[in-house]
Design an enzyme around this catalytic site. Structure first.
Site, PDB file in Angstrom:
ATOM      1  N   SER A 149      -4.074  16.161  22.936  1.00 42.74           N
ATOM      2  CA  SER A 149      -3.263  17.126  23.666  1.00 42.74           C
ATOM      3  C   SER A 149      -2.593  16.445  24.840  1.00 42.74           C
ATOM      4  O   SER A 149      -3.261  15.814  25.666  1.00 42.74           O
ATOM      5  CB  SER A 149      -4.156  18.277  24.150  1.00 42.74           C
ATOM      6  OG  SER A 149      -3.452  19.130  25.029  1.00 42.74           O
TER       7      SER A 149
ATOM      8  N   SER B  74      -3.162  23.851  18.304  1.00 44.55           N
ATOM      9  CA  SER B  74      -1.826  23.404  18.665  1.00 44.55           C
ATOM     10  C   SER B  74      -1.093  23.191  17.346  1.00 44.55           C
ATOM     11  O   SER B  74      -1.684  23.305  16.281  1.00 44.55           O
ATOM     12  CB  SER B  74      -1.880  22.112  19.489  1.00 44.55           C
ATOM     13  OG  SER B  74      -2.588  21.109  18.782  1.00 44.55           O
ATOM     14  N   ALA B  75       0.185  22.915  17.373  1.00 37.39           N
ATOM     15  CA  ALA B  75       0.945  22.772  16.132  1.00 37.39           C
ATOM     16  C   ALA B  75       1.851  21.557  16.222  1.00 37.39           C
ATOM     17  O   ALA B  75       2.296  21.180  17.304  1.00 37.39           O
ATOM     18  CB  ALA B  75       1.758  24.031  15.849  1.00 37.39           C
TER      19      ALA B  75
ATOM     20  N   GLY C  65      -5.012  35.522  28.330  1.00 41.70           N
ATOM     21  CA  GLY C  65      -6.276  34.812  28.465  1.00 41.70           C
ATOM     22  C   GLY C  65      -6.339  33.600  27.554  1.00 41.70           C
ATOM     23  O   GLY C  65      -5.345  32.894  27.383  1.00 41.70           O
TER      24      GLY C  65
ATOM     25  N   PRO D 228      -7.702  37.484  24.438  1.00 41.70           N
ATOM     26  CA  PRO D 228      -6.779  38.556  24.810  1.00 41.70           C
ATOM     27  C   PRO D 228      -5.502  38.000  25.419  1.00 41.70           C
ATOM     28  O   PRO D 228      -5.485  36.882  25.952  1.00 41.70           O
ATOM     29  CB  PRO D 228      -7.577  39.376  25.831  1.00 41.70           C
ATOM     30  CG  PRO D 228      -8.566  38.410  26.387  1.00 41.70           C
ATOM     31  CD  PRO D 228      -8.931  37.491  25.254  1.00 41.70           C
TER      32      PRO D 228
ATOM     33  N   ARG E 142      -1.761  24.830  32.309  1.00 38.55           N
ATOM     34  CA  ARG E 142      -2.749  23.763  32.127  1.00 38.55           C
ATOM     35  C   ARG E 142      -3.337  23.336  33.466  1.00 38.55           C
ATOM     36  O   ARG E 142      -4.540  23.126  33.602  1.00 38.55           O
ATOM     37  CB  ARG E 142      -2.116  22.553  31.434  1.00 38.55           C
ATOM     38  CG  ARG E 142      -2.029  22.666  29.931  1.00 38.55           C
ATOM     39  CD  ARG E 142      -1.729  21.314  29.284  1.00 38.55           C
ATOM     40  NE  ARG E 142      -0.457  20.765  29.704  1.00 38.55           N
ATOM     41  CZ  ARG E 142       0.684  20.932  29.063  1.00 38.55           C
ATOM     42  NH1 ARG E 142       0.728  21.676  27.972  1.00 38.55           N
ATOM     43  NH2 ARG E 142       1.800  20.366  29.496  1.00 38.55           N
TER      44      ARG E 142
ATOM     45  N   SER F 141      -5.412  23.236  26.422  1.00 34.07           N
ATOM     46  CA  SER F 141      -4.226  23.255  25.561  1.00 34.07           C
ATOM     47  C   SER F 141      -3.501  24.582  25.742  1.00 34.07           C
ATOM     48  O   SER F 141      -4.123  25.626  25.944  1.00 34.07           O
ATOM     49  CB  SER F 141      -4.651  23.080  24.102  1.00 34.07           C
ATOM     50  OG  SER F 141      -3.589  23.336  23.211  1.00 34.07           O
TER      51      SER F 141
ATOM     52  N   GLU G 232      -2.560  30.289  28.890  1.00 32.83           N
ATOM     53  CA  GLU G 232      -1.141  30.625  28.852  1.00 32.83           C
ATOM     54  C   GLU G 232      -0.761  31.407  30.107  1.00 32.83           C
ATOM     55  O   GLU G 232      -1.588  32.116  30.692  1.00 32.83           O
ATOM     56  CB  GLU G 232      -0.783  31.426  27.605  1.00 32.83           C
ATOM     57  CG  GLU G 232      -1.152  32.883  27.625  1.00 32.83           C
ATOM     58  CD  GLU G 232      -0.592  33.636  26.429  1.00 32.83           C
ATOM     59  OE1 GLU G 232       0.263  33.093  25.718  1.00 32.83           O
ATOM     60  OE2 GLU G 232      -1.018  34.788  26.210  1.00 32.83           O
TER      61      GLU G 232
ATOM     62  N   ARG H 263       1.270  11.028  22.732  1.00 29.16           N
ATOM     63  CA  ARG H 263       0.387  11.315  21.605  1.00 29.16           C
ATOM     64  C   ARG H 263       0.683  10.379  20.438  1.00 29.16           C
ATOM     65  O   ARG H 263      -0.238   9.893  19.766  1.00 29.16           O
ATOM     66  CB  ARG H 263       0.536  12.772  21.184  1.00 29.16           C
ATOM     67  CG  ARG H 263       0.012  13.760  22.225  1.00 29.16           C
ATOM     68  CD  ARG H 263       0.375  15.190  21.929  1.00 29.16           C
ATOM     69  NE  ARG H 263       1.817  15.419  21.975  1.00 29.16           N
ATOM     70  CZ  ARG H 263       2.380  16.608  22.105  1.00 29.16           C
ATOM     71  NH1 ARG H 263       1.621  17.682  22.203  1.00 29.16           N
ATOM     72  NH2 ARG H 263       3.684  16.751  22.138  1.00 29.16           N
TER      73      ARG H 263
ATOM     74  N   LYS I  60      -4.912  21.588  14.207  1.00 33.09           N
ATOM     75  CA  LYS I  60      -3.534  21.141  14.384  1.00 33.09           C
ATOM     76  C   LYS I  60      -2.737  21.862  13.304  1.00 33.09           C
ATOM     77  O   LYS I  60      -2.822  21.542  12.118  1.00 33.09           O
ATOM     78  CB  LYS I  60      -3.415  19.628  14.229  1.00 33.09           C
ATOM     79  CG  LYS I  60      -2.035  19.084  14.507  1.00 33.09           C
ATOM     80  CD  LYS I  60      -1.693  19.151  15.991  1.00 33.09           C
ATOM     81  CE  LYS I  60      -2.444  18.122  16.791  1.00 33.09           C
ATOM     82  NZ  LYS I  60      -2.037  18.093  18.216  1.00 33.09           N
TER      83      LYS I  60
END
Length: 365
Positions: free
Chosen positions: A82, A228-229, A356, A353, A326, A345, A299, A51, A161
């Protein structure tokens, strides 16, 4: 006002040849580029330098083309890159440009509207707490108003971000003594950012939230956030995408929550909402060229179950659960759409949820 989008496959993280070709041909005006969203082929973790390599190439290129500093490039254009192209994912970018003038006369059909903005700089102790939620919601609401989006239901993606400002040892000790330890992990920034999006679009009443809600009360979530962070980032970078009757062009966006990584019903629902006719539940080959961007959060369900059966993604010491999730969601999306250039991501705290995520798709109509 009109948004145009250009999907470009890349051969490496710093490969700008496709972008440069479109600029040289006159199809893209660098001065009209508003954001670039894409996948780079690193591991997607903290030490994913692909990135940074891509950002270096983009900043140098636009700095040269626009005759501005590299810092000014990131004030003018938001880059959401990402890492992680596990499985069949094709490294790619989608370049979005904005041109034309605003209209005061609403059209019959709503079209894609896109705006960007930035929060103020956060203090380290504000991350993952109410100040981050409130400021994020404020900026999103401002962008929605600027885009002349009639209803919160017409907002289909808030791409962010999230900020994680650096702090000194002394600041950390002061926060610990005040019983407010720093929430410097990506988890809390993602969670608070998603809750901010939910507040902005009316999905959650801010009065129902507190500092203790973040990454605890997972019954509260956004259905359109994708955050994302980035450690070291002082302010949150925000893109809002929705449909507005005051915008022109041929692009439209639709969205849905994903109940889990296998939720093909929701994927098909989003495609049908964009006007596609499906063949045996899949996008027709002849319609593939109309597909512009597929954006999802995933996730590995932290409860350790998928559809009533145990999964082991969180127990593998060799491969990160983020890489597993992913790979799975990208594969399912690619199977439904026929397109491997999908953007997934991880992780998804308060994004849909628990277990999810969220899904947004942009297409030509």
């Amino acid at each position: 006002m009109e948004i145009k989008a250009f999907k470009i496959l890349t051969n490496s993280p710093s490969d700008l040849s496709g972008l440069m070709e479109l600029v040289d041909s006159g199809k893209i005006n660098p001065a009209e580029v508003i954001c670039i969203i894409g996948k780079t082929e690193g591991n997607g973790g903290r030490n994913d330098f692909t990135r940074d390599l891509a950002m270096l190439a983009f900043e140098d290129y636009f700095s040269s083309m626009l005759r501005i500093s590299r810092a000014e490039v990131t004030d003018k254009i938001i880059f959401s890159l990402s890492g992680g192209c596990e499985g069949i994912v094709s490294p790619h970018i989608v370049v979005y440009t904005k041109n034309g003038t605003s209209s005061n006369i609403p059209a019959v059909e709503k079209r894609l509207a896109l705006g960007i903005g930035f929060t103020r700089e956060f203090k380290p102790e504000e991350i993952g707490r109410m100040p981050q939620i409130e400021e994020t919601a404020r900026v999103i609401k401002e962008i929605v108003d600027q885009l002349q989006i009639d209803s919160p239901k017409d907002v289909h993606l808030v791409q962010m971000k999230g900020a994680i400002p650096s702090f000194t040892y002394e600041e950390g000790e002061q926060a610990r003594k005040a019983n407010k330890p720093m929430r410097s992990d990506m988890v809390y920034s993602r969670g608070a950012s998603a809750l901010g999006a939910a507040v902005a679009t009316g999905e959650i009443d801010i009065a129902s939230l507190s500092d203790d809600s973040v990454c605890v009360d997972f019954d509260k979530y956004s259905s359109i956030a994708s955050c994302s962070a980035k450690p070291g980032l002082k302010r949150t970078e925000i893109m809002v995408l929705g449909n507005s009757s005051y915008w022109g062009g041929d692009l439209k966006i639709n969205s849905s929550i994903l109940n889990d990584m296998l939720d093909i019903d929701s994927m098909q629902k989003v495609l049908l909402g964009l006007g596609f006719e499906l063949s045996n539940g899949h996008l027709k080959v002849e319609d593939l060229s109309k597909l512009i961007g597929v954006y999802a959060k995933s996730e590995a369900d932290p409860r350790g179950m998928v559809r009533g059966k145990r999964h082991t993604m969180l127990q593998d010491d060799d491969i990160s659960d983020t890489r597993y999730s992913r790979c799975v969601l990208s594969s399912v999306l690619a199977a439904i759409t026929g397109d491997t250039a999908v953007y997934v991501s991880t992780r998804s705290e308060h994004h849909g949820p628990q277990g999810g995520g969220t899904l947004s798709i942009i297409a030509r109509v």
